[in-house]
Enzyme design. Structure first.
Site, short mmCIF file in Angstrom:
data_model
loop_
_atom_site.label_atom_id
_atom_site.label_comp_id
_atom_site.label_asym_id
_atom_site.label_seq_id
_atom_site.Cartn_x
_atom_site.Cartn_y
_atom_site.Cartn_z
N HIS A 15 -4.11 3.64 0.56
CA HIS A 15 -4.06 4.88 -0.20
C HIS A 15 -5.42 5.56 -0.21
O HIS A 15 -5.54 6.78 -0.03
CB HIS A 15 -3.63 4.64 -1.66
N LYS A 39 11.78 3.87 -10.31
CA LYS A 39 10.95 2.69 -10.12
C LYS A 39 10.38 2.15 -11.43
O LYS A 39 9.71 1.13 -11.43
CB LYS A 39 9.78 3.00 -9.18
N ARG A 90 3.25 5.05 7.49
CA ARG A 90 2.92 3.79 8.14
C ARG A 90 3.78 3.54 9.36
O ARG A 90 3.39 2.82 10.26
CB ARG A 90 3.09 2.62 7.16
N SER A 127 2.05 -1.16 -1.58
CA SER A 127 1.89 -1.70 -2.94
C SER A 127 2.87 -2.83 -3.19
O SER A 127 2.52 -3.84 -3.81
CB SER A 127 2.11 -0.59 -3.98
#
Length: 168
Positions: A15, A39, A90, A127
């Site tokens: 990040h 979440k 990613r 994460s």
């Protein structure tokens, strides 16, 4: 100015790399910590902790700011006068997930989304994976800033092996 949104639970070196690189494209980059209702039950760190950790992790980056995105990202961007949304990718799977969100945000009045490809040495970092490895006592010191490493140690119970003994 651009907004880099996410839950950042916790913020990782991946990040931080995206913020650093976005800072070369925009005079200011706001790391917008979202209150993602979907979440919320899976957050390891509460919102205040995530904000504090992000502020400490980004304190040496000129033009970087941390704020809370309290609702729709499109509304937040409009209210702050953002010219772009920044997202890190990613893999192709990330693009598949992010492209529809970028289109919907644009439809809701948000600015265009700029995608930055993750640095090769950070393309595997998320994460979720950091939390999973840390839960089992794995070394994540090369994936997160030191301040996050301390917070993970405080937030997670001591790891146990399959025999039930605590790892040293």
């Amino acid at each position: 100015m651009a907004v880099y949104p996410g839950t950042f639970d916790p913020i990782t070196l991946g990040h931080i790399d995206i913020v650093r690189r976005a800072s070369t494209l925009f005079d200011r980059v706001i790391l917008g910590i979202a209150q993602n209702a979907a979440k919320a039950s899976s957050h390891l760190l509460d919102l205040d902790t995530r904000v504090a950790l992000a502020r400490r992790a980004l304190q040496d980056l000129p033009g970087a700011e941390v704020d809370i995105v309290p609702g729709l990202l499109a509304d937040y961007c409009r209210n702050r006068g953002a010219r772009a949304i920044v997202k890190g990718l990613r893999s192709g799977t990330d693009l598949d997930a992010e492209a529809p969100m970028a289109s919907l945000n644009r439809e809701l009045g948000a600015p265009d989304t700029v995608f930055l490809i993750a640095a090769p040495d950070r393309s595997h970092v998320s994460s979720s994976l950091v939390k999973d490895v840390a839960r089992y006592g794995g070394d994540v010191s090369h994936l997160v800033p030191d301040v996050v490493l301390e917070a993970l140690r405080d937030a997670l119970p001591a790891p146990y092996s399959s025999t039930g003994r605590t790892h040293s």
